[in-house]
Design an enzyme around this catalytic site. Structure first.
Site, short mmCIF file in Angstrom:
data_model
loop_
_atom_site.label_atom_id
_atom_site.label_comp_id
_atom_site.label_asym_id
_atom_site.label_seq_id
_atom_site.Cartn_x
_atom_site.Cartn_y
_atom_site.Cartn_z
N ASP A 88 -46.24 -3.54 -13.96
CA ASP A 88 -45.70 -2.57 -12.99
C ASP A 88 -44.24 -2.91 -12.77
OD1 ASP A 88 -47.79 -0.84 -12.09
OD2 ASP A 88 -48.68 -2.49 -10.98
N ARG A 96 -42.50 -6.47 -10.72
CA ARG A 96 -43.39 -7.63 -10.92
C ARG A 96 -42.75 -8.73 -11.76
NH1 ARG A 96 -46.42 -5.65 -6.91
NH2 ARG A 96 -47.78 -3.95 -7.54
N LYS A 187 -46.96 8.36 -13.08
CA LYS A 187 -47.99 8.15 -12.06
C LYS A 187 -47.55 8.77 -10.74
CE LYS A 187 -46.42 3.42 -10.91
NZ LYS A 187 -46.64 1.99 -11.13
N HIS A 188 -48.46 9.15 -9.86
CA HIS A 188 -49.91 8.99 -9.81
C HIS A 188 -50.51 10.40 -9.75
CE1 HIS A 188 -47.94 5.54 -7.79
NE2 HIS A 188 -48.93 4.80 -8.26
N HIS A 200 -54.25 1.78 -1.33
CA HIS A 200 -54.69 0.39 -1.50
C HIS A 200 -55.70 0.02 -0.41
CE1 HIS A 200 -50.89 0.33 -3.76
NE2 HIS A 200 -51.43 -0.66 -4.44
N ASP A 273 -55.60 4.22 -11.70
CA ASP A 273 -54.88 3.24 -10.90
C ASP A 273 -55.84 2.05 -10.76
OD1 ASP A 273 -52.98 2.00 -9.32
OD2 ASP A 273 -52.72 3.67 -7.95
#
Length: 377
Positions: A88, A96, A187-188, A200, A273
């Site tokens: 990511d 990341r 995305k998404h 999340h 995801d």
């Protein structure tokens, strides 16, 4: 290649787990507990996954030479079919591989310049650095249109709030990743921009009508498809006007197959995801979620929280005929085509640590970052 694969090998291709540790041969209690094998190399040999995704919290990201050795070591553990190595790396708040890579502005800043060529250059910089590290798939760009100022999860990750301005940015970023030889993921889907719930931790509901969706959410995804994007990631959001079942898009055949494949004509890889997120785990168990995602139209199952359970459930669904052999082959063929398109099947991917040290955070790359910042409005 597909014709020579067993059912177990085909099912393996659908999965992209997180493996713990800073080297392919380092033992980790987390790997042992989650996969019944201690090292990343042993997990890969046991389950033959289609790919892996890297995270700092999994001890994957220490320094340039370590990360190159890790990605090379994992590829070596998968000699028959090279791995998709994903990250990511959106830049901005979702980065990341910081601080190894050039610090580029977030999508919102790039969007504010009004210049899609800068989105392309930023993606090429990121893609070039990822490829040097042995990463061949980026879970970027974000194609959401951030129309809700209270959105807790997208915000500055999106290029903006106007689909007419976001769409050319997304297409340009896809082309930039391709310039660097890296696979891109929009995305998404079908759009996570108009929510005030974070998927999340909960399950967002977006009440856009079909015509609102077509005007507002769809254009950046259509632009990504036009630019030949490799993969599109689903959102764990419920859109009752697009599918009244109450299932999130990740588990929705009307959305993933009906809208994405049939209406928008997308032929590439559909990735879920992360399957460890609360938004997708509300109604079904972790094995059933994986099966339903495949039946909905997903090809790549990202980060299942209970890997043996999810893997076993998909394998059982194929053996029972619930997931047909033809449906399994469709997904595996798409994944193999993606790997072929990015050169992974022509020769085994091996990253060069000296090249990575030369490329990462180079003066030319930092110059692109400064240029974007100077043009931001």
């Amino acid at each position: 290649m597909l014709a020579g694969m067993s059912v177990e090998e085909k099912v393996g291709q659908l999965f992209m787990p997180v493996l713990y540790g800073s080297s392919a041969t380092a033992s980790s209690g987390e790997n042992q507990a989650r996969f019944g094998a201690a090292t990343p190399a042993k997990v890969i040999a046991k389950y033959r996954p289609g790919g892996v995704i890297l995270f700092p919290w999994a001890d994957n990201v220490k320094n340039v030479r370590q990360l190159v050795a890790l990605t090379n070591g994992m590829q070596k553990a998968s000699p028959e079919i090279p791995l998709l190595v994903g990250a990511d790396q959106e830049n901005g708040q979702i980065s990341r591989l910081a601080p190894l890579v050039t610090e580029l502005p977030a999508a919102k800043v790039i969007g504010s310049t009004g210049d899609p060529s800068l989105a392309r250059r930023a993606a090429e910089v990121t893609g070039t650095e990822l490829r040097a590290l042995g990463v061949n798939l980026d879970f970027a760009p974000v194609a959401d249109v951030n129309v809700n100022p209270r959105n807790p999860v997208i915000g500055p990750r999106a290029y903006g709030s106007d689909p007419k301005k976001v769409a050319p940015m997304v297409a340009a970023a896809v082309r930039g990743f391709h310039d660097a030889g890296v696979a891109a993921t929009a995305k998404h889907f079908p759009g996570h921009g108009d929510t005030n719930v974070d998927s999340h931790t909960g399950l967002p509901v977006i009440k856009h009508s079909r015509s609102q969706w077509s005007k507002l959410d769809a254009p950046p995804f259509a632009a990504a498809i036009e630019a030949d994007v490799d993969a599109i990631m689903s959102a764990h959001v419920v859109m009752p006007k697009l599918d009244p079942s109450g299932d999130p898009a990740t588990l929705s055949k009307p959305i993933l197959t009906g809208l994405l494949r049939e209406k928008l004509g997308f032929q590439g890889v559909v990735s879920t995801d992360a399957l460890n997120m609360a938004g997708v785990r509300e109604k079904y168990g972790d094995g059933e979620v994986a099966v339903r995602a495949v039946l909905a139209g997903a090809d790549l199952l990202l980060m299942p929280p209970d890997y043996p359970k999810a893997h076993g459930a998909v394998l059982a669904a194929v053996r029972s005929g619930r997931i047909s052999g033809e449906r399994l082959d469709e997904s595996v063929r798409r994944l193999l085509k993606l790997k072929a398109a990015r050169g992974l099947l022509a020769k085994a991917p091996v990253a060069d640590p000296a090249e990575a040290e030369r490329v990462l955070r180079s003066a030319a790359h930092r110059k692109v970052a400064s240029l974007i910042t100077s043009r931001a409005r």
